[in-house]
Design an enzyme around this catalytic site. Structure first.
Site, PDB file in Angstrom:
ATOM      1  N   SER A  68       0.964  -1.168   0.101  1.00  0.00           N
ATOM      2  CA  SER A  68       0.271  -0.051  -0.069  1.00  0.00           C
ATOM      3  C   SER A  68       0.892   1.147   0.048  1.00  0.00           C
ATOM      4  CB  SER A  68      -0.639  -0.085   1.211  1.00  0.00           C
ATOM      5  OG  SER A  68      -1.591   1.222   1.427  1.00  0.00           O
TER       6      SER A  68
ATOM      7  N   TYR B 220      -2.155  -0.406  10.646  1.00  0.00           N
ATOM      8  CA  TYR B 220      -2.282  -0.710   9.248  1.00  0.00           C
ATOM      9  C   TYR B 220      -0.842  -0.600   8.409  1.00  0.00           C
ATOM     10  CZ  TYR B 220      -3.794  -0.903   4.365  1.00  0.00           C
ATOM     11  OH  TYR B 220      -3.963  -1.346   3.066  1.00  0.00           O
TER      12      TYR B 220
END
Length: 247
Positions: free
Chosen positions: A143, A157
């Site tokens: 990501s 995350y």
């Protein structure tokens, strides 16, 4: 149609929606033989039927990537069905955004189980197959949050996605030569990932952030680009985001 894709057997985790589903459709249309995994068997069955109706070859496996045995069974199914695996796409992921002060430890553990351990299980299952074949390609979905910490609320995350990038780079060093490793780091891309936050305020912020999202097919095309390169070309990392995304 690219023969470099048409000749390949591709395993995709998290294939029942979002990036995985879009990638399955894209690669299936390009002639790849697919083995699709996710927890929602009904969604997988519907997707597989659509791909088969267009002449594609696809098998499905109900699997939870946080369970090592499930991932091992997935890889075994791929080999049993098609005789080999050319590409392992570790795509399944969870994004649960919340301030660390909320101490959502169970969500932290779930992200670690899916985002890190799920990738490691995929590597552990597919690597012996690749080594025996003398060829293979890992594609791990990280990501933009693994390039820069998503704040506020995205600390854990981001930590999991930084880990994916570190694991992938180490894997490239250890297995490079015959085995390729690619990290795909998307920004805001339309998928169910944005629905993973149980903290109301964080969910609101994420929802607003994802209003700029680009289609999941954007990632599918990036994955296809990495796969279709000649064997002596290893696309190590692709970062993509909406043109308007600042983060």
């Amino acid at each position: 149609m690219s023969t470099n894709i048409a000749s390949k057997v591709v395993v995709i985790t998290g294939a029942s929606s979002g990036l995985g589903e879009a990638t399955a459709r894209h690669l299936g249309a390009a002639g790849a033989s697919l083995v699709l995994a996710a927890r929602r068997g009904d969604r997988l069955a519907t997707l597989a039927a659509e791909i088969r109706a267009k002449g594609g070859k696809v098998e499905v496996v109900v699997a939870d990537v946080s369970r090592r045995a499930d991932v091992e069974a997935l890889v075994q199914k791929a080999v049993a069905s098609f005789g080999r695996i050319d590409v392992m796409i570790n795509n399944a992921g969870l994004m649960a955004i919340a301030p660390m002060s909320e101490a959502k430890v169970e969500e932290w553990e779930r992200m670690i189980d899916i985002n890190i351990k799920g990738v490691l299980y995929g590597i552990a299952a597919a690597l012996p197959v690749f080594q025996k074949q003398g060829t293979g390609h890992f594609i791990n979905i990280a990501s933009v949050a693994g390039v820069k910490v998503f704040s506020p609320g995205g600390t854990v995350y981001s930590g999991t996605k930084f880990a994916v990038r570190a694991i992938s780079e180490g894997l490239r060093h250890e297995t490079g030569g015959a085995i390729r490793t690619t990290v795909i780091s998307p920004g805001a891309v339309d998928s169910e990932l944005k629905l993973g936050s149980s903290h109301a305020q964080s969910a609101k912020v994420v929802g607003e952030f994802y209003q700029q999202a680009i289609p999941a097919d954007s990632v599918a095309r990036a994955i296809a680009y990495a796969i279709e390169q000649p064997a002596d070309v290893d696309i190590n990392e692709i970062v993509l985001r909406p043109t308007v995304q600042e983060f």
